[in-house]
Design a protein around this motif. Structure first.
Motif, short mmCIF file in Angstrom:
data_model
loop_
_atom_site.label_atom_id
_atom_site.label_comp_id
_atom_site.label_asym_id
_atom_site.label_seq_id
_atom_site.Cartn_x
_atom_site.Cartn_y
_atom_site.Cartn_z
N HIS B 120 0.84 -1.19 0.00
CA HIS B 120 0.00 0.00 0.00
C HIS B 120 0.88 1.24 0.00
O HIS B 120 2.08 1.16 0.22
CB HIS B 120 -0.87 0.05 1.26
N CYS B 160 -4.20 6.10 0.27
CA CYS B 160 -3.32 5.05 -0.24
C CYS B 160 -3.01 5.37 -1.69
O CYS B 160 -3.91 5.50 -2.50
CB CYS B 160 -4.01 3.69 -0.15
N GLU B 162 -0.75 3.49 -3.53
CA GLU B 162 -0.24 2.35 -4.29
C GLU B 162 -1.44 1.48 -4.62
O GLU B 162 -2.28 1.22 -3.75
CB GLU B 162 0.78 1.56 -3.47
N CYS B 164 -3.81 -1.29 -4.73
CA CYS B 164 -3.91 -2.48 -3.89
C CYS B 164 -5.18 -3.26 -4.19
O CYS B 164 -5.58 -4.14 -3.45
CB CYS B 164 -3.83 -2.10 -2.41
N HIS B 168 -9.17 0.60 -3.96
CA HIS B 168 -8.12 1.28 -3.17
C HIS B 168 -8.30 2.79 -3.07
O HIS B 168 -7.80 3.39 -2.14
CB HIS B 168 -6.76 0.86 -3.69
N MET B 171 -9.61 4.32 0.35
CA MET B 171 -8.87 4.28 1.62
C MET B 171 -8.58 5.69 2.12
O MET B 171 -8.11 6.53 1.37
CB MET B 171 -7.56 3.49 1.44
CU LIG Z 1 -4.17 0.45 -0.44
#
Ligand SMILES: [Cu+2]
Lengths: 568, 179
Positions: B120, B160, B162, B164, B168, B171
């Motif tokens: 992440h 986040c 990255e 994931c 995502h 997040m």
């Molecule tokens: Cu993430």
């Protein structure tokens, strides 16, 4: 009609002499260059189609795709443009830089064929596995960061693609080998030397890819229970960044080639240019470490050493090429009386020829936008502010699109005219295509950088204007997104123009005698004086401007970093 | 003519090099040394350095650490006020654990970070200045401890960055920095 594309007036020995470059060209080598080149253009079209969907999603006024489709298309975009368009072109470049420049037959054409088929099948496999991604698998994007799983067929296809590329590179190495056996005391021409360095860097990267993808595939199908995320990142970036260094070295090689055959450039110093390639060979590989600057598990000394020792050896090499290539153009043209003033040699150059303008724009934009930002984000601490923001995406659009793609587009135009011997259709549009494409692409790229640095817009997001469960969002950045969206769509129009002109010329272009468009290299005669004694003050002025921009951007980035809270 | 597509004639190693080209190479070498040195200088004197120890940790161990952190801290409407200078946060698909955390401006904390599942990103910025952004990579199996000190009060939002998984972009977490 297809057969006609692969015919040329070869002599009984299977060779013909190019009327522009004077190269002795082997039929088999030329046909493989054409096949790899055409396949690359297909990948470019595929990547371009996905670009439309990606742009229209990230520009949330439109917000075209839902997240799952967005990530799939983003993966298609990455693999077709960063990998397939580039790598198919690069194999073609190896066959030009090896057998063609050396005037040799393509050794082991069967291996070239096997390599091609493996590459083609696996490229289709990767596209197919991405499009059919279903839970628990996720879109791989470019990185397929384990332990987030992607389709097992994706990893398998990646392994096959790497093997195919290595096999396709073997005939090139064989040609260099044969040349050295036959003429042990003759130096390779600079372009062949550059291609040789490119090929070595490529093999390093590809081996890294096998080290990455084979265990990852075994993990995905359950043969290995655990895969370590930090291990994966280290190994992955050997190929992840290594493949981009192939692009860089290939692009620089093509710059030397095309500035010479289209603009009359000479090599101002064999010693300096070759030394710069040697620097790439030794230093560029560890530059991949700059992807790991914001990682845990690595010591600061590891980060500083690997980015600095490596990156700056390679940065130095790039700065040397940044002088040597325009200086070659300047000195070569001055020697023949083309322009006496500071920049007269440049203004008098064949700007109406899209091959020339594409190359010059790619040199300038790669340097100013891609090169500088690459160094900025590669500094360990500055990376904190760049990591995984949209600015990094801006950086590699500057290197890989404004740099490599523009260069390769110029090369495709060159090959269409000199190897397929077809006139470019829609000549006025062909003339402006590099200006149009690079102009709007540069604007879109700049917006990505601004959005990433000034607004912290994250990369790899389908939507940032609404984050469920919180009032916080990135709405403040909306005006820049408008500029981005429009510029990116116009850049795509430029891309469509390229594909349309290329394919259209092959199908409907009139038969062309290339020396009517390009000045034959043999006719470039000068006053006989040594090239290194020519004035290079125009180039020196450009490089000083470049350095000034570099220093200013550098100081600005450290200033922005210093305003952040304390960490570490 | 010195052409890049022909073998160079004679001994090209001893051929002359233009004065301006030599000058540019010297400038470039010096500039590269400055680039190198600045990272080392900043590591000693700068205030933003992502140095900190990393420990191997299993997911279940780290889940326990974050639970303990939440239990030991004081739960308020705004978030968790940590019991001491240690803060434990984690990323998981598709939410952050341990957030929101209420911090005192000007006080140094040890921020422990990890992931419960995949890779992440931990990307932090104050609400009032989106450009003041910093991003770190979170890896499962690794607990990274970085000292952080926020001088400016405000709400620092965490996303986040990255990829994931499909969810995502939902997040979110926050550091609430108070006077
Ligand atoms: Cu993430």
């Amino acid at each position: 009609m297809i057969k006609e594309l692969f015919t040329n007036d070869y002599g009984p020995d299977g060779f013909r002499t190019c009327s522009v470059t004077g190269m002795r060209i082997d039929r088999t080598a030329e046909n493989f260059v054409k096949i790899f080149g055409l396949t690359a253009v297909v990948a470019l079209v595929m990547g371009g189609i996905s670009a439309i969907l990606v742009v229209l999603t990230r520009w949330e006024v439109v917000g075209l795709l839902p997240p799952d489709a967005f990530y799939n298309w983003l993966s298609v975009h990455a693999w077709n443009l960063l990998i397939f368009w580039m790598v198919f072109m690069e194999v073609a470049i190896l066959y030009v830089g090896g057998p063609m420049v050396l005037g040799r037959k393509l050794p082991a054409p069967k291996l070239a064929m096997v390599g091609y088929v493996l590459m083609l099948v696996s490229a289709i496999g990767i596209n197919w596995s991405i499009m059919t991604t279903s839970a628990p698998d996720q879109a791989p994007l470019l990185t397929s960061y384990a332990p987030l799983p992607s389709s097992e067929w994706f990893y398998l296809s990646a392994i096959v693609f790497i093997l195919g590329t290595v096999i396709a590179a073997l005939p090139f190495f064989a040609a260099i080998w044969q040349e050295k056996i036959e003429h042990p005391n003759r130096s390779l021409p600079l372009v062949a030397f550059g291609a040789f360095i490119t090929a070595i860097i490529a093999v390093e990267a590809l081996l890294g890819g096998l080290i990455t993808y084979i265990p990852t595939y075994m993990w995905r199908i359950g043969l290995i229970e655990h895969i370590d995320a930090a291990w994966y990142r280290q190994m992955y970036w050997i190929i992840g960044h290594g493949s981009q260094q192939i692009n860089l070295a290939a692009m620089v090689t093509v710059w030397y080639f095309l500035t010479h055959v289209v603009g009359g450039a000479e090599v101002v110093s064999e010693k300096v240019s070759r030394s710069a390639f040697i620097l790439y060979l030794f230093f560029i590989n560890m530059g991949a470490a700059h992807h790991l600057m914001a990682d845990p598990a690595l010591a600061a000394s590891w980060k500083v050493w690997n980015t600095s020792y490596a990156a700056y050896g390679a940065v130095l090499a790039s700065m040397i090429h940044a002088f040597a290539i325009p200086a070659g153009l300047e000195a070569g043209r001055r020697k023949r009386g083309a322009g006496k003033s500071l920049f007269g040699w440049l203004w008098s150059a064949p700007w109406g020829n899209p091959v020339f303008s594409a190359v010059i724009f790619s040199i300038i934009l790669f340097g100013f936008m891609g090169g500088i930002t690459g160094v900025l984000m590669g500094q360990m601490q500055l990376n904190l502010a760049w990591h995984n923001t949209w600015a990094t995406v801006g950086h590699f659009h500057a290197t890989v699109v404004l740099g490599t793609t523009m260069t390769f587009m110029g090369l495709v135009f060159f090959v269409i005219q000199t190897m397929f011997k077809k006139e470019l259709i829609m000549a006025p549009l062909a003339r402006i295509q590099p200006w149009f494409y690079s102009g709007f692409m540069a604007l879109a790229t700049l917006m990505m950088m601004y959005l990433g640095i000034l607004y912290g817009i994250p990369r790899r997001h389908a939507s940032v204007m609404d984050i469920p469960g919180t009032d916080f969002n990135f709405g403040a950045a909306e005006p820049l997104f408008v500029i981005f969206g429009i510029a990116a769509l116009l850049a795509i129009v430029g891309g469509i123009l390229f594909a349309g002109i290329s394919v259209g010329s092959l199908l409907f272009g009139k038969k062309l005698e290339p020396s009517s468009v390009f000045r034959p290299a043999a006719s470039w005669t000068g006053d006989g004086s040594a090239v290194h004694l020519q004035s290079m003050r125009g180039t020196f002025t450009f490089t000083l401007i470049f350095l000034a921009v570099f220093v200013i951007a550098y100081i600005l980035n450290w200033y922005l970093l210093s305003r952040l809270w304390e960490i570490g | 003519m010195s052409s890049p597509i022909h073998s160079p004639q004679g001994n090209w190693w001893i051929a002359g090099v233009s004065v301006l080209e030599k000058t540019w190479i010297r400038i470039s070498v010096v500039w590269c040394l400055i680039l190198f040195a600045s990272m080392i200088v900043w590591a000693s004197y700068g205030k933003q350095n992502q140095h900190g120890p990393t420990y191997r940790v299993s997911t279940s161990e780290y889940i326990q650490k974050v639970q303990d952190f939440k239990k030991a801290g004081t739960q308020t409407e705004e978030g968790i006020i940590p019991a001491d200078e240690h803060i434990y946060v984690a990323a998981a698909r598709f939410s952050f654990d341990g957030f929101p955390v209420v911090l005192k401006a000007g006080k140094q904390y040890q921020v422990h970070m990890s992931s419960y599942d995949v890779q992440h990103g931990l990307s932090i910025r104050p609400e009032h200045a989106l450009s003041k952004q910093m991003s770190l990579q979170l890896l499962p199996g690794y607990e990274w401890v970085l000292p952080m000190k926020f001088d400016e009060p405000g709400v620092y939002h965490v996303v986040c960055n990255e990829f994931c998984g499909v969810g995502h972009s939902t997040m979110h977490g926050s550091f609430i920095v108070q006077r």
